[in-house]
Design a protein around this motif. Structure first.
Motif, PDB file in Angstrom:
ATOM      1  N   PRO A   1      -6.159  -2.926  -3.436  1.00  0.00           N
ATOM      2  CA  PRO A   1      -5.199  -2.772  -4.538  1.00  0.00           C
ATOM      3  C   PRO A   1      -3.812  -2.347  -4.060  1.00  0.00           C
ATOM      4  N   LEU A   2      -2.792  -2.735  -4.838  1.00  0.00           N
ATOM      5  CA  LEU A   2      -1.404  -2.477  -4.517  1.00  0.00           C
ATOM      6  C   LEU A   2      -0.692  -1.953  -5.750  1.00  0.00           C
ATOM      7  N   ALA A   3       0.011  -0.835  -5.604  1.00  0.00           N
ATOM      8  CA  ALA A   3       0.811  -0.272  -6.702  1.00  0.00           C
ATOM      9  C   ALA A   3       2.281  -0.375  -6.333  1.00  0.00           C
ATOM     10  N   VAL A   4       3.122  -0.746  -7.300  1.00  0.00           N
ATOM     11  CA  VAL A   4       4.553  -0.934  -7.076  1.00  0.00           C
ATOM     12  C   VAL A   4       5.340   0.081  -7.899  1.00  0.00           C
ATOM     13  N   LEU A   5       6.163   0.878  -7.213  1.00  0.00           N
ATOM     14  CA  LEU A   5       7.099   1.778  -7.869  1.00  0.00           C
ATOM     15  C   LEU A   5       8.496   1.201  -7.639  1.00  0.00           C
ATOM     16  N   PRO A   6       9.066   0.499  -8.623  1.00  0.00           N
ATOM     17  CA  PRO A   6      10.287  -0.290  -8.405  1.00  0.00           C
ATOM     18  C   PRO A   6      11.557   0.547  -8.265  1.00  0.00           C
TER      19      PRO A   6
ATOM     20  N   VAL B   1      -2.617   0.742  -1.497  1.00  0.00           N
ATOM     21  CA  VAL B   1      -1.276   0.899  -0.944  1.00  0.00           C
ATOM     22  C   VAL B   1      -0.303   1.112  -2.101  1.00  0.00           C
ATOM     23  N   VAL B   2       0.550   2.114  -1.972  1.00  0.00           N
ATOM     24  CA  VAL B   2       1.605   2.367  -2.943  1.00  0.00           C
ATOM     25  C   VAL B   2       2.939   2.103  -2.255  1.00  0.00           C
ATOM     26  N   LEU B   3       3.751   1.216  -2.813  1.00  0.00           N
ATOM     27  CA  LEU B   3       5.054   0.917  -2.214  1.00  0.00           C
ATOM     28  C   LEU B   3       6.164   1.333  -3.156  1.00  0.00           C
ATOM     29  N   VAL B   4       7.264   1.780  -2.571  1.00  0.00           N
ATOM     30  CA  VAL B   4       8.457   2.155  -3.314  1.00  0.00           C
ATOM     31  C   VAL B   4       9.575   1.252  -2.829  1.00  0.00           C
ATOM     32  N   GLY B   5      10.088   0.375  -3.698  1.00  0.00           N
ATOM     33  CA  GLY B   5      11.118  -0.560  -3.265  1.00  0.00           C
ATOM     34  C   GLY B   5      11.276  -1.699  -4.249  1.00  0.00           C
ATOM     35  N   GLY B   6      11.981  -2.749  -3.788  1.00  0.00           N
ATOM     36  CA  GLY B   6      12.246  -3.903  -4.626  1.00  0.00           C
ATOM     37  C   GLY B   6      11.441  -5.112  -4.216  1.00  0.00           C
ATOM     38  N   ASP B   7      11.942  -6.303  -4.579  1.00  0.00           N
ATOM     39  CA  ASP B   7      11.207  -7.538  -4.326  1.00  0.00           C
ATOM     40  C   ASP B   7      11.026  -7.820  -2.831  1.00  0.00           C
ATOM     41  N   GLY B   8      12.014  -7.459  -2.019  1.00  0.00           N
ATOM     42  CA  GLY B   8      11.889  -7.655  -0.581  1.00  0.00           C
ATOM     43  C   GLY B   8      10.775  -6.811   0.000  1.00  0.00           C
ATOM     44  N   THR B   9      10.658  -5.569  -0.475  1.00  0.00           N
ATOM     45  CA  THR B   9       9.589  -4.683  -0.013  1.00  0.00           C
ATOM     46  C   THR B   9       8.232  -5.198  -0.470  1.00  0.00           C
ATOM     47  N   VAL B  10       8.162  -5.673  -1.706  1.00  0.00           N
ATOM     48  CA  VAL B  10       6.917  -6.267  -2.209  1.00  0.00           C
ATOM     49  C   VAL B  10       6.489  -7.420  -1.310  1.00  0.00           C
TER      50      VAL B  10
ATOM     51  N   GLU C   1       7.247  -8.036   1.892  1.00  0.00           N
ATOM     52  CA  GLU C   1       6.813  -7.606   3.221  1.00  0.00           C
ATOM     53  C   GLU C   1       5.427  -6.957   3.184  1.00  0.00           C
ATOM     54  N   VAL C   2       5.202  -6.099   2.201  1.00  0.00           N
ATOM     55  CA  VAL C   2       3.903  -5.427   2.100  1.00  0.00           C
ATOM     56  C   VAL C   2       2.801  -6.429   1.764  1.00  0.00           C
ATOM     57  N   LEU C   3       3.088  -7.351   0.847  1.00  0.00           N
ATOM     58  CA  LEU C   3       2.112  -8.358   0.454  1.00  0.00           C
ATOM     59  C   LEU C   3       1.644  -9.170   1.662  1.00  0.00           C
ATOM     60  N   ASN C   4       2.562  -9.459   2.575  1.00  0.00           N
ATOM     61  CA  ASN C   4       2.215 -10.247   3.752  1.00  0.00           C
ATOM     62  C   ASN C   4       1.591  -9.414   4.857  1.00  0.00           C
ATOM     63  N   GLY C   5       1.529  -8.101   4.655  1.00  0.00           N
ATOM     64  CA  GLY C   5       0.860  -7.251   5.625  1.00  0.00           C
ATOM     65  C   GLY C   5      -0.522  -6.800   5.193  1.00  0.00           C
ATOM     66  N   LEU C   6      -0.902  -7.083   3.950  1.00  0.00           N
ATOM     67  CA  LEU C   6      -2.200  -6.640   3.442  1.00  0.00           C
ATOM     68  C   LEU C   6      -3.329  -7.496   4.018  1.00  0.00           C
TER      69      LEU C   6
END
Length: 209
Positions: free
Chosen positions: A26-31, A1-10, A12-17
């Motif tokens: 694996p999770l990639a973060v584009l801040p 999963v690749v997410l684009v966003g900040g700490d709030g997005t991290v 939400e995505v973390l709790n959906g994995l």
């Protein structure tokens, strides 16, 4: 999963994995958020070309994920966090910063801090620090202005609160501040911004599993 966003997005995505063999990702973060504390702990660049190059040549890195449980009035709520979880003053600031604002970054968190400062919230809490199997947990109760638990280094839009924090050491750092007057909170906030808070006796620093 690749997410684009900040700490709030991290969050939400973390709790959906889904969990696979006790692992997430694996999770990639584009801040590109207001605070990006998690990305700062990972030392991620914000330049798009750097992120694209890093993503193309990525090597997975294991990090710790913690679990926060809140015993609410209806039922318990459990959520994962990778960077930090806080109660009291800092939690109020985070909630204030999520309201619609025209500013971003440190200025946003500074304005949110002054808004919460008028209320100066405090609460009675019990802190328990567990050093792992075979050791006795330490527990005590006190009136607090805030308590924050960190897996990484940063909190509140770039404040370097957890100087000894590491994302992969199997431990959490905690900083507690006893109930103090408004002027003391303001003074501590200024020291945090300048990075001169280390050794301040009003900051109770703990580390545990």
């Amino acid at each position: 999963v690749v997410l684009v966003g900040g700490d709030g997005t991290v969050h939400e995505v973390l709790n959906g994995l889904p969990v696979h063999d006790r692992h997430l990702g694996p999770l990639a973060v584009l801040p590109c958020g207001s605070g990006d504390d998690f990305a700062s702990s990972l030392r991620l660049s914000k330049r798009p070309e750097d992120l694209a190059a890093a993503l193309a040549n990525a090597i997975p890195r294991p990090i710790d994920v913690a679990l926060a449980r809140y015993d609410g009035p209806a039922e318990p709520v459990c959520e994962r966090f990778a960077n930090s979880a806080a109660l009291g003053f800092d939690g109020e600031v985070a909630a204030e910063a999520r309201k619609p604002h025209r500013v971003r970054g440190r200025l946003l968190y500074a304005l949110a801090t002054f808004a919460v400062l008028r209320r100066n919230p405090r609460f009675l809490g019990t802190i328990t620090v567990d050093d792992g199997p075979g050791t006795a947990a330490h527990s005590w109760q006190q009136e607090l202005s805030f308590v924050a638990t960190g897996n990484g280094h940063f909190l509140g839009g770039g404040l370097h609160l957890f100087r000894d924090g590491r994302l992969d050491d199997g431990r959490l750092d905690a900083v507690a501040v006893p109930a103090v007057p408004r002027r003391t909170i303001l003074w501590l906030f200024g020291k945090l911004i300048l990075g001169r808070h280390r050794g301040d006796p009003r900051l109770q620093v703990h580390q545990g599993r």
